[in-house]
Design a protein around this motif. Structure first.
Motif, short mmCIF file in Angstrom:
data_model
loop_
_atom_site.label_atom_id
_atom_site.label_comp_id
_atom_site.label_asym_id
_atom_site.label_seq_id
_atom_site.Cartn_x
_atom_site.Cartn_y
_atom_site.Cartn_z
N GLY A 9 -15.72 3.12 -8.79
CA GLY A 9 -15.49 4.40 -9.46
C GLY A 9 -14.06 4.89 -9.43
N THR A 10 -13.12 4.09 -8.91
CA THR A 10 -11.71 4.49 -8.95
C THR A 10 -10.93 3.66 -9.96
N GLY A 11 -11.61 2.80 -10.69
CA GLY A 11 -10.94 1.89 -11.61
C GLY A 11 -10.70 2.48 -12.99
N PHE A 12 -10.27 1.62 -13.90
CA PHE A 12 -9.89 1.99 -15.26
C PHE A 12 -11.03 2.67 -16.01
N ILE A 13 -12.25 2.15 -15.84
CA ILE A 13 -13.42 2.76 -16.47
C ILE A 13 -14.09 3.75 -15.52
N GLY A 14 -14.19 3.38 -14.25
CA GLY A 14 -14.94 4.18 -13.29
C GLY A 14 -14.39 5.57 -13.06
N ALA A 15 -13.08 5.71 -12.97
CA ALA A 15 -12.49 7.02 -12.66
C ALA A 15 -12.76 8.05 -13.77
N PRO A 16 -12.46 7.74 -15.04
CA PRO A 16 -12.78 8.73 -16.07
C PRO A 16 -14.28 8.94 -16.25
N LEU A 17 -15.07 7.91 -15.99
CA LEU A 17 -16.53 8.06 -16.04
C LEU A 17 -16.99 9.06 -14.98
N ALA A 18 -16.45 8.92 -13.77
CA ALA A 18 -16.80 9.84 -12.68
C ALA A 18 -16.45 11.27 -13.04
N ARG A 19 -15.28 11.47 -13.62
CA ARG A 19 -14.86 12.82 -13.99
C ARG A 19 -15.78 13.41 -15.05
N LYS A 24 -21.91 17.36 -14.94
CA LYS A 24 -23.38 17.50 -15.02
C LYS A 24 -24.09 17.06 -13.75
N TYR A 25 -23.45 16.18 -12.97
CA TYR A 25 -24.09 15.58 -11.80
C TYR A 25 -23.24 15.75 -10.55
N GLU A 26 -23.88 15.55 -9.40
CA GLU A 26 -23.17 15.37 -8.15
C GLU A 26 -22.76 13.90 -8.11
N VAL A 27 -21.48 13.62 -8.21
CA VAL A 27 -20.99 12.24 -8.32
C VAL A 27 -20.42 11.78 -6.98
N VAL A 28 -20.89 10.61 -6.54
CA VAL A 28 -20.38 9.99 -5.33
C VAL A 28 -19.73 8.66 -5.71
N ASN A 42 -12.97 18.01 -9.33
CA ASN A 42 -14.05 18.77 -8.71
C ASN A 42 -15.39 18.10 -8.99
N GLY A 43 -16.24 18.11 -7.99
CA GLY A 43 -17.58 17.55 -8.15
C GLY A 43 -17.69 16.07 -7.87
N VAL A 44 -16.56 15.43 -7.52
CA VAL A 44 -16.58 14.00 -7.21
C VAL A 44 -16.25 13.82 -5.73
N GLN A 45 -17.17 13.21 -5.02
CA GLN A 45 -16.97 12.93 -3.60
C GLN A 45 -16.67 11.44 -3.43
N VAL A 46 -15.62 11.11 -2.70
CA VAL A 46 -15.28 9.71 -2.44
C VAL A 46 -15.75 9.35 -1.03
N VAL A 47 -16.54 8.30 -0.96
CA VAL A 47 -17.13 7.86 0.31
C VAL A 47 -16.69 6.43 0.60
N ALA A 48 -16.34 6.16 1.84
CA ALA A 48 -15.88 4.84 2.24
C ALA A 48 -17.03 3.84 2.26
N GLU A 208 -16.88 3.77 -24.51
CA GLU A 208 -17.41 3.07 -23.34
C GLU A 208 -18.07 4.06 -22.37
N ILE A 209 -17.37 5.12 -22.06
CA ILE A 209 -17.88 6.12 -21.13
C ILE A 209 -19.08 6.85 -21.70
N ASN A 210 -18.99 7.23 -22.97
CA ASN A 210 -20.11 7.93 -23.61
C ASN A 210 -21.35 7.04 -23.70
N ALA A 211 -21.14 5.76 -23.96
CA ALA A 211 -22.28 4.82 -24.05
C ALA A 211 -22.95 4.66 -22.70
N ILE A 212 -22.16 4.58 -21.64
CA ILE A 212 -22.75 4.46 -20.30
C ILE A 212 -23.59 5.69 -19.99
N GLN A 213 -23.06 6.88 -20.27
CA GLN A 213 -23.82 8.10 -20.01
C GLN A 213 -25.07 8.16 -20.89
#
Length: 303
Positions: A9-19, A24-28, A42-48, A208-213
């Motif tokens: 979720g920190t990559g080229f697709i993952g980061a904007p997807l998370a945002r 709408k969601y609690e994103v981890v 805001n609303g994105v929690q990063v977990v190791a 890409e992001i809209n299709a995933i959602q």
């Protein structure tokens, strides 16, 4: 608020997807280096996590709405040496094992698992139109995608709806393949790669992001979906459109043998294209914001 867990979720697709999902969601977001992940908003929690197990985060899967598994070593980060190939395959297998571990241990199973893959699954196919029913190829990229998809197959037996996204080349101004492809054009030495006749399966990052959602939220969506624009173009046509968007000529092709000397086997990603059609995605009702390459590149370089 429903929870969505994203690996990669920190990559080229993952980061904007998370945002986007955080509205709408609690994103981890799971990261092997949370300190370097930066702020995802805001609303994105990063977990190791360790990239291999569910240790430290698996409890979050219980009662979660979804897990989106994007994790894996970048295919185009360097020459495909034996060590790089092993890292590419192992990173995907290990991330999948961690996801399955979390799902199997969850008292309340996630509703859906979105499993990443790529159009490289199909291998070189010339001018053939490729929908989701086609068999896999035999290249390294193809066999890697087959293993990647199979690695989370057991989630279905656990009652989890599984969506597999076979993604084309995602284009956006600030990263990915397009940033590297645009540089020669900006220096007035741009042109098609190889013969220019091979098909280039592309998709705008927003689509890409809209299709995933869209697939995440459609309870009827399951199985394989091609995430690639509905109007594929050849590499030559893409180069012409890119030159037009940048106000630069597109007359200097990059010979295939030069790419093979530079990148070895990895050059096949650009030299062996696929004419991929997003048949199931369109039948499911998804509407592309950027269905033509001219519209996509114009939007990218006007912002």
């Amino acid at each position: 608020m429903q929870r969505v867990i994203i690996t990669g979720g920190t990559g080229f697709i993952g980061a904007p997807l998370a945002r986007q999902l955080a509205a709408k969601y609690e994103v981890v977001v799971l990261s092997r280096n949370p300190a370097a992940a930066g702020s995802l908003g805001n609303g994105v929690q990063v977990v190791a996590w360790d990239g291999r197990t569910a240790q430290g985060w698996g409890h979050l899967a219980s009662g979660a709405f979804a897990i989106i598994n994007l994790a894996g070593e970048n295919l185009s980060a360097g020459r495909w040496t034996a060590a790089r190939k092993a890292a590419i395959v192992n990173s995907r297998q290990q991330a999948a094992q961690a996801v399955l571990e979390a799902i199997s241990q969850a008292e309340v199973k996630p509703a859906v698992l979105v499993q990443s893959s790529a159009v490289g699954y199909y291998g070189p196919r010339g001018d053939e139109k490729i929908n989701e029913n086609e068999k896999p190829g035999s290249t390294f990229e193809a066999t890697t995608c087959v293993a990647w998809e199979k690695a989370t197959e057991a989630a279905e037996a656990l009652g989890v709806r599984r969506v597999i996204i076979r993604t084309g080349v995602v284009i956006e101004k600030r990263g990915g393949a397009l940033a590297r492809m645009a540089l020669p054009f900006q220096l007035f030495i741009g042109g098609p790669v190889g013969s220019g006749k091979q098909y280039f399966p592309w998709i705008h990052l927003a689509d890409e992001i809209n299709a995933i959602q869209f697939l995440l939220e459609d309870p009827q969506a399951r199985g394989v979906f091609n995430l690639s624009a509905p109007n594929p173009v050849t590499m030559g046509e893409f180069a012409t459109a890119l030159g037009k968007a940048l106000g630069r000529p597109a007359f200097m092709p990059v010979p295939g043998f030069a790419l093979q000397l530079l990148f070895g086997e990895m050059a096949g990603i650009l030299l062996n294209g696929q004419r991929v059609i997003p048949s199931r995605l369109q039948k499911q009702g998804f509407r592309f914001q950027y269905s033509t390459v001219d519209a996509a590149l114009s939007a990218i370089y006007q912002t």
